[in-house]
Design a protein around this motif. Structure first.
Motif, PDB file in Angstrom:
ATOM      1  N   ARG A  82      13.728  37.726  -5.376  1.00 56.77           N
ATOM      2  CA  ARG A  82      14.057  37.490  -6.803  1.00 56.77           C
ATOM      3  C   ARG A  82      15.195  38.385  -7.259  1.00 56.77           C
ATOM      4  O   ARG A  82      16.110  37.951  -7.956  1.00 56.77           O
ATOM      5  N   ALA A  83      15.142  39.650  -6.866  1.00 55.51           N
ATOM      6  CA  ALA A  83      16.202  40.582  -7.256  1.00 55.51           C
ATOM      7  C   ALA A  83      17.528  40.192  -6.616  1.00 55.51           C
ATOM      8  O   ALA A  83      18.578  40.227  -7.266  1.00 55.51           O
ATOM      9  N   HIS A  97      11.841  40.809   1.598  1.00 56.48           N
ATOM     10  CA  HIS A  97      12.664  41.849   0.987  1.00 56.48           C
ATOM     11  C   HIS A  97      13.898  42.057   1.859  1.00 56.48           C
ATOM     12  O   HIS A  97      13.898  41.737   3.043  1.00 56.48           O
ATOM     13  N   LEU A 134      12.471  41.932 -13.648  1.00 57.80           N
ATOM     14  CA  LEU A 134      12.335  42.590 -12.350  1.00 57.80           C
ATOM     15  C   LEU A 134      11.785  44.008 -12.519  1.00 57.80           C
ATOM     16  O   LEU A 134      11.993  44.649 -13.550  1.00 57.80           O
ATOM     17  N   VAL A 145      15.539  45.282  -1.933  1.00 57.79           N
ATOM     18  CA  VAL A 145      15.299  44.391  -3.071  1.00 57.79           C
ATOM     19  C   VAL A 145      14.514  43.163  -2.622  1.00 57.79           C
ATOM     20  O   VAL A 145      14.579  42.747  -1.469  1.00 57.79           O
ATOM     21  N   SER A 146      13.794  42.586  -3.569  1.00 55.51           N
ATOM     22  CA  SER A 146      13.034  41.362  -3.311  1.00 55.51           C
ATOM     23  C   SER A 146      13.968  40.153  -3.323  1.00 55.51           C
ATOM     24  O   SER A 146      15.131  40.252  -3.727  1.00 55.51           O
ATOM     25  N   ASP A 182       7.905  46.550  -4.946  1.00 51.83           N
ATOM     26  CA  ASP A 182       8.571  46.249  -6.210  1.00 51.83           C
ATOM     27  C   ASP A 182       9.851  45.466  -5.936  1.00 51.83           C
ATOM     28  O   ASP A 182      10.281  45.342  -4.791  1.00 51.83           O
ATOM     29  N   ASP A 183      10.474  44.981  -7.000  1.00 50.33           N
ATOM     30  CA  ASP A 183      11.721  44.232  -6.834  1.00 50.33           C
ATOM     31  C   ASP A 183      12.869  45.129  -6.373  1.00 50.33           C
ATOM     32  O   ASP A 183      13.771  44.673  -5.677  1.00 50.33           O
TER      33      ASP A 183
END
Length: 148
Positions: free
Chosen positions: A124-125, A3, A66, A121-122, A109-110
């Motif tokens: 992916r995000a 993250h 997301l 943020v992750s 979470d994202d």
């Protein structure tokens, strides 16, 4: 999953019509009014304790799957001095700006917020956000064990 703690560009401030719940820290935004006075083209913006995205970034986020956020409407005022910057960044008009209401837990979470109100943020995000323009956003690795 890694993250990241993001510090987006701050092209303005929350407006007088913003409604805050100050019984919690960071204050919870109930209604967001955002005043832009110096936008330089980024798609992700901040004005403590709130975050904004352009319509372009909203479109990228909506189909991403997301977690940890909602897109909400905000009252946005664009000051005259911000309009003067448009030619310098190769634009003729402003995009629509929307409230990125973060609902998730950081490191889980994202999208999430730390106890200090920092955006986390992750991977992916971050990958989705980088499809937009976030050149003025500082990106650091988030240490979940310390919350920083």
């Amino acid at each position: 999953m890694t993250h990241h703690k993001l510090t987006p560009d701050v092209p303005g401030e929350i407006g007088d019509d913003t409604e805050l719940d100050r019984s919690v820290h960071p204050p919870r935004v109930l209604h967001l009014a955002y005043v832009i006075d110096n936008w330089l083209g980024d798609d992700l913006l901040e004005a403590y304790p709130a975050f904004m995205v352009t319509d372009h970034l909203r479109g990228l986020l909506e189909g991403s799957g997301l977690s940890g956020y909602e897109i909400r409407q905000a009252d946005v005022t664009i000051e005259e001095e911000a309009r003067d910057t448009l030619p310098m960044i190769g634009r003729t008009e402003f995009p629509e700006f929307l409230w990125l209401h973060v609902t998730g837990k950081p490191g889980h979470d994202d999208f999430g917020l730390t106890a200090k109100g920092d955006l986390v943020v992750s991977d992916r995000a971050l990958e989705v956000l980088r499809q937009g323009h976030i050149d003025r956003c500082d990106i650091d690795e988030y240490d979940q064990s310390t919350g920083a």
